[in-house]
Design an enzyme around this catalytic site. Structure first.
Site, PDB file in Angstrom:
ATOM      1  N   TYR A   1      -3.322   3.313  14.616  1.00  0.00           N
ATOM      2  CA  TYR A   1      -4.777   3.299  14.301  1.00  0.00           C
ATOM      3  C   TYR A   1      -5.534   4.199  15.426  1.00  0.00           C
ATOM      4  CZ  TYR A   1      -9.614   2.611  13.909  1.00  0.00           C
ATOM      5  OH  TYR A   1     -10.925   3.014  13.781  1.00  0.00           O
TER       6      TYR A   1
ATOM      7  N   HIS B   1     -17.415   2.601  13.791  1.00  0.00           N
ATOM      8  CA  HIS B   1     -16.253   3.603  14.126  1.00  0.00           C
ATOM      9  C   HIS B   1     -16.185   4.520  13.193  1.00  0.00           C
ATOM     10  CE1 HIS B   1     -14.249   1.043  11.670  1.00  0.00           C
ATOM     11  NE2 HIS B   1     -13.414   1.880  11.478  1.00  0.00           N
TER      12      HIS B   1
ATOM     13  N   THR C   1     -12.538   6.359  11.562  1.00  0.00           N
ATOM     14  CA  THR C   1     -11.230   6.480  11.500  1.00  0.00           C
ATOM     15  C   THR C   1     -10.869   7.951  11.897  1.00  0.00           C
ATOM     16  OG1 THR C   1     -11.128   4.364  10.509  1.00  0.00           O
ATOM     17  CG2 THR C   1      -9.036   5.689  10.525  1.00  0.00           C
TER      18      THR C   1
ATOM     19  N   HIS D   1     -16.281   9.258   7.597  1.00  0.00           N
ATOM     20  CA  HIS D   1     -17.332   8.244   7.316  1.00  0.00           C
ATOM     21  C   HIS D   1     -17.458   7.168   8.355  1.00  0.00           C
ATOM     22  CE1 HIS D   1     -13.727   6.422   5.767  1.00  0.00           C
ATOM     23  NE2 HIS D   1     -14.364   5.232   5.921  1.00  0.00           N
TER      24      HIS D   1
ATOM     25  N   THR E   1     -18.610   3.128   7.836  1.00  0.00           N
ATOM     26  CA  THR E   1     -18.808   2.037   7.047  1.00  0.00           C
ATOM     27  C   THR E   1     -20.068   1.400   7.391  1.00  0.00           C
ATOM     28  OG1 THR E   1     -16.582   1.749   6.483  1.00  0.00           O
ATOM     29  CG2 THR E   1     -17.899   0.006   5.927  1.00  0.00           C
TER      30      THR E   1
END
Length: 144
Positions: free
Chosen positions: A18, A47, A49, A120, A122
């Site tokens: 990740y 964050h 990703t 994006h 969240t």
């Protein structure tokens, strides 16, 4: 530079990698204010990703990015039919994120489980309402 100050961070997974993009304190405040406006009570680290790969990779991490990215729209990642969440996100126009994702995929062989990469952030993992009006996002931008 301390690890928590790095713009990109890498977290080893048992079977994969990740890599996420940390946000500036000012951007975090803007996002928390937006959560409050939308009456979202969830609290978690914001964050973006860059990589979530089932394959382990090693990628050099950037320490300074200094770019402003602009919100495109709200979007709902609805996985409720499969027993998952209804995540309310803000999609962003972020060529930097897309180039990092493409580098990880193409040059390093990172895997990706979705049809396409969509930068994006969240706002809520358990959204129950309708998708908010994109008018709320007019001129919404954050610094990465």
């Amino acid at each position: 530079m301390k690890d928590e100050e790095k713009k990109e961070n890498q977290v080893p997974k048992k079977e994969g990698t990740y890599i996420g993009l940390n946000l500036s304190p000012g951007s975090i405040k803007l996002l928390k204010d937006l959560q409050k406006q939308l009456e979202i009570k969830e609290d978690f680290p914001f964050h973006i990703t860059l990589v979530y790969s089932r394959k382990k990779i090693t990628m050099d991490l950037n320490q300074r990015i200094n770019k402003t990215i602009h919100a495109l729209n709200f979007h709902l990642f609805d996985n409720s039919k499969d027993g998952g969440d209804r995540a309310l996100v803000i999609k962003f126009n972020c060529p930097y994120c897309e180039s990092r994702f493409n580098y990880a995929s193409t040059a390093l062989g990172a895997t990706f489980d979705y049809p396409k990469y969509e930068p994006h952030i969240t706002l809520a993992y358990n959204w129950e309402g309708d998708i908010p009006s994109d008018e709320v996002l007019r001129d919404f931008k954050i610094n990465i």
